[in-house]
Design an enzyme around this catalytic site. Structure first.
Site, PDB file in Angstrom:
ATOM      1  N   GLU A 187       2.733  -8.541  11.760  1.00  0.00           N
ATOM      2  CA  GLU A 187       1.482  -8.339  10.620  1.00  0.00           C
ATOM      3  C   GLU A 187       2.001  -9.057   9.100  1.00  0.00           C
ATOM      4  O   GLU A 187       2.794  -9.333   9.162  1.00  0.00           O
ATOM      5  CB  GLU A 187       1.753  -6.817  10.535  1.00  0.00           C
TER       6      GLU A 187
ATOM      7  N   LEU B  13       2.433  -0.972  11.694  1.00  0.00           N
ATOM      8  CA  LEU B  13       1.728   0.107  11.748  1.00  0.00           C
ATOM      9  C   LEU B  13       0.235  -0.106  11.507  1.00  0.00           C
ATOM     10  O   LEU B  13      -0.473  -0.853  11.432  1.00  0.00           O
ATOM     11  CB  LEU B  13       1.955   0.156   9.641  1.00  0.00           C
TER      12      LEU B  13
ATOM     13  N   TYR C 259       5.554   8.085   3.159  1.00  0.00           N
ATOM     14  CA  TYR C 259       3.929   7.372   2.173  1.00  0.00           C
ATOM     15  C   TYR C 259       2.918   7.194   2.683  1.00  0.00           C
ATOM     16  O   TYR C 259       2.939   7.212   3.624  1.00  0.00           O
ATOM     17  CB  TYR C 259       5.179   6.455   1.175  1.00  0.00           C
TER      18      TYR C 259
ATOM     19  N   LYS D 203       5.228   5.398   8.991  1.00  0.00           N
ATOM     20  CA  LYS D 203       4.850   4.339   7.325  1.00  0.00           C
ATOM     21  C   LYS D 203       6.051   5.158   6.437  1.00  0.00           C
ATOM     22  O   LYS D 203       5.685   5.523   5.403  1.00  0.00           O
ATOM     23  CB  LYS D 203       3.313   4.282   6.572  1.00  0.00           C
TER      24      LYS D 203
HETATM   25  N1  PDD Z   1       0.519  -0.873   2.895  1.00  0.00           N
HETATM   26  N2  PDD Z   1       0.930  -2.820   7.928  1.00  0.00           N
HETATM   27  C1  PDD Z   1       1.704  -2.393   6.620  1.00  0.00           C
HETATM   28  C2  PDD Z   1       3.106  -2.798   7.429  1.00  0.00           C
HETATM   29  C3  PDD Z   1       1.152  -1.391   5.965  1.00  0.00           C
HETATM   30  O1  PDD Z   1       2.475  -2.043   4.450  1.00  0.00           O
HETATM   31  C4  PDD Z   1       0.180  -1.661   5.551  1.00  0.00           C
HETATM   32  C5  PDD Z   1      -0.540  -0.507   3.947  1.00  0.00           C
HETATM   33  C6  PDD Z   1      -1.087  -1.392   6.202  1.00  0.00           C
HETATM   34  C7  PDD Z   1      -2.196  -1.603   6.129  1.00  0.00           C
HETATM   35  O2  PDD Z   1      -2.728   0.105   6.907  1.00  0.00           O
HETATM   36  P1  PDD Z   1      -3.485   0.819   6.263  1.00  0.00           P
HETATM   37  O3  PDD Z   1      -5.245  -0.476   6.377  1.00  0.00           O
HETATM   38  O4  PDD Z   1      -3.721   1.709   6.634  1.00  0.00           O
HETATM   39  O5  PDD Z   1      -3.682   0.397   4.694  1.00  0.00           O
HETATM   40  C8  PDD Z   1      -0.764  -2.205   6.969  1.00  0.00           C
HETATM   41  C9  PDD Z   1      -0.016  -0.418   1.536  1.00  0.00           C
HETATM   42  C10 PDD Z   1      -1.228  -0.200   0.846  1.00  0.00           C
HETATM   43  C11 PDD Z   1       1.081  -0.362   0.939  1.00  0.00           C
HETATM   44  O6  PDD Z   1       2.065  -0.122   1.437  1.00  0.00           O
HETATM   45  O7  PDD Z   1       0.586  -0.846  -0.319  1.00  0.00           O
END
Ligand code: PDD
Length: 287
Positions: free
Chosen positions: A183, A207, A33, A151
């Site tokens: 994270e 991620l 996703y 992801k």
């Molecule tokens: N989550 N680490 C994890 C485990 C994440 O699920 C996400 C993003 C990030 C940040 O990545 P980005 O900057 O590309 O959004 C880091 C999204 C927002 C979610 O699951 O809703």
């Protein structure tokens, strides 16, 4: 009000959108996703999200259901159809529905991937008052699988982490492995010490955040010092500032970790500045 969503080539009212019970996303969490934010009715960092999606699909030997150009069109069409000014677009692609349950991947020639997109309207997302107060996190053990760089929709443990935080009276959780923060449950984690921004280096352990990449680029352009290395919860508690980044929260100050106040216990100047720069630059480059 009912949203218009996108499923496998069709724009439909959300009540009419359907996916098979045999879909591997549903049975096996066999899907990936992306979450892209929308500011001023435009997509933030679309290219970064599209590239990471391509990489996630490639790592799982999954076929892309359409081109990046087509994906952009679908995103824009959904923003327009749902009148989104500020919010997010959720996109999910699964290995599709082979018509039965089987651990073995279906033949991609006969089983098409499933693609679903929907909007989340969040007026005031950029002006979120929480960013002015900061949030609290607890630390929990990181027991996720070893390919966190992909992801995938396997989000049970991150959900459990958020529930553990809620039960402890906190807002979110930071995950710890071998004594170091990997994270957040759905975001990348940072601390600031002596003006230096410290965040874990990229690997399969985390991620590769699209917001992380942009924020670190802006920080370096603004002559801020950045160090990509791991840190412990104790180091974070003793830091001047802490914050996290994600597409849905942008740059969010963290003011309490496991009950201990970070710095002054209020959002610090580095996080506030980075949030401002990120929002300004994102508005300029959104498409
Ligand atoms: N989550 N680490 C994890 C485990 C994440 O699920 C996400 C993003 C990030 C940040 O990545 P980005 O900057 O590309 O959004 C880091 C999204 C927002 C979610 O699951 O809703």
């Amino acid at each position: 009000m009912s949203r218009t969503v996108y499923v496998n080539g069709e724009y439909l009212p959300e009540e009419e959108a359907k996916v098979s019970i045999f879909d591997r996303g549903f049975l096996m969490a066999d899907g990936v996703y992306e979450v892209t934010s929308v500011l001023d009715g435009k997509l933030v960092d679309f290219e970064g999200h599209a590239k990471r999606l391509e990489r996630s699909l490639g790592e799982l030997e999954m076929k892309a259901p359409c081109t990046t150009g087509e994906l952009l069109e679908i995103h824009r069409e959904l923003v327009a159809k749902n009148g989104i000014e500020e919010g997010m677009i959720y996109l999910q692609i699964t290995r599709g529905s082979p018509g039965d349950r089987d651990f073995v991947f279906p033949d991609p020639e006969t089983t098409a991937p499933t693609i679903v997109l929907f909007t989340q309207n969040k007026p005031g997302l950029a002006d979120n008052p929480v960013a002015k107060q900061g949030i609290s996190v607890i630390s929990i053990e990181d027991i996720r699988w070893g390919r966190r760089d992909i992801k995938t929709v396997q989000l049970l443990y991150p959900s459990m982490g958020k529930m553990m935080a809620k039960k402890a009276g906190a807002d979110d959780a930071w995950l710890v492995e071998d004594g170091k923060v990997t994270e957040g449950t759905s975001n990348n984690a940072y601390i600031v010490k002596g003006g230096k921004i410290i965040t874990r280096a990229l690997s399969n352990d985390i991620l590769h955040g699209i917001t992380r990449a942009a924020v670190l680029r802006f920080a370096r352009e603004a002559q801020m010092e950045v160090e990509e290395r791991s840190f412990s919860i104790e180091e974070a508690q003793g830091a001047d500032e802490a914050f996290f980044t994600s597409a849905s929260a942008f740059v969010m100050p963290v003011v309490k970790i496991d009950g201990a106040e970070v710095g002054t216990g209020k959002p610090g100047p580095v996080a506030a500045r980075l949030r401002e720069i990120y929002l300004d630059e994102s508005r300029k480059t959104a498409i």
